[in-house]
Design a protein around this motif. Structure first.
Motif, PDB file in Angstrom:
ATOM      1  N   ARG A 163      36.074  34.070  44.666  1.00 39.07           N
ATOM      2  CA  ARG A 163      36.058  35.480  45.073  1.00 39.07           C
ATOM      3  C   ARG A 163      36.925  36.317  44.143  1.00 39.07           C
ATOM      4  N   SER A 193      35.106  36.735  40.804  1.00 43.48           N
ATOM      5  CA  SER A 193      34.028  37.736  40.836  1.00 43.48           C
ATOM      6  C   SER A 193      34.610  39.129  41.016  1.00 43.48           C
ATOM      7  N   PHE A 196      32.195  38.763  45.343  1.00 40.17           N
ATOM      8  CA  PHE A 196      31.506  37.885  46.293  1.00 40.17           C
ATOM      9  C   PHE A 196      32.076  38.084  47.695  1.00 40.17           C
ATOM     10  N   THR A 197      31.208  37.961  48.688  1.00 39.00           N
ATOM     11  CA  THR A 197      31.687  37.872  50.061  1.00 39.00           C
ATOM     12  C   THR A 197      32.247  36.467  50.284  1.00 39.00           C
ATOM     13  N   ALA A 198      32.964  36.296  51.406  1.00 36.20           N
ATOM     14  CA  ALA A 198      33.520  34.972  51.721  1.00 36.20           C
ATOM     15  C   ALA A 198      32.407  33.934  51.846  1.00 36.20           C
ATOM     16  N   ALA A 239      30.957  33.025  48.444  1.00 40.34           N
ATOM     17  CA  ALA A 239      31.922  32.218  47.697  1.00 40.34           C
ATOM     18  C   ALA A 239      31.942  30.779  48.208  1.00 40.34           C
TER      19      ALA A 239
END
Lengths: 125, 125
Positions: free
Chosen positions: A52, A55, B30-32, B35
């Motif tokens: 995360r 990114s 990224f979202t959790a 990821a």
């Protein structure tokens, strides 16, 4: 065993990126040395929090970010710094201090090389 | 937080590959959930022995191999089987039993999706 010569590995200078080493995964079995190098990069992206953060840096304006920009992943700032350091050690990020803050930048050539390793295609970006 | 809808994750059926989920790393943080999914695949490639076995399968004739074909990496056959299982669980390999042996095959769509995640480029293979 393959008798194809591995490309030379460039030892990274402090603060510099690792230059990836390896042919596409589908070309021939990796040697032990190639696997060590490439696995280090994949391992660095193999943690959800680290991915995360990576990114967040990669998608940040101008392709760079400081810790102050990307603390929105639910972990403490020291933890953020720890993960950024790991990404840097793996050659995926470079860093530069400017005044109070250290700015991190994604190394596009490393991403391109990892992409080529997976797909056999050299991206033209 | 981003309000961009994540692509739906397909839960893999037993023996099936995971369909990767995620946009290019450079597109947005990224979202959790994204990821978690992507990190699982990178982690699977983040071990040198596993990566050697994976490239041995990927580069084997016809893009598939059984344990009997790829035991040349200096670890025992049970260890080989263990790593192949991990790669399968991560959605990077599929497997099929034929007679005595289980044959493993690289999932090209997963490699293409991982490559796109890293480089933003969809390989045309």
């Amino acid at each position: 065993m393959s008798n194809i010569q591995a490309l030379p590995l460039l030892e990274p200078a402090p603060g510099e990126a690792v230059v990836p080493c390896c042919p596409p995964l589908t070309e021939r079995p990796f040697t032990a040395e190639e696997a060590e190098t490439a696995a280090r990069m994949f391992k660095a992206l193999g943690d959800p929090v680290r991915l995360r953060l990576f990114s967040a840096v990669a998608s940040h304006e101008g392709g760079e970010a400081c810790v102050c920009d990307i603390s929105d992943v639910g972990v403490s700032q020291p933890t953020v710094s720890h993960h950024l350091k790991k990404l840097k050690e793996a050659g995926l990020l470079t860093s530069e201090r400017r005044g109070t803050w250290v700015y991190y930048r994604v190394e596009p050539s490393v991403l391109a090389a990892m992409g080529r390793l997976l797909t056999g295609v050299v991206p033209t970006v």
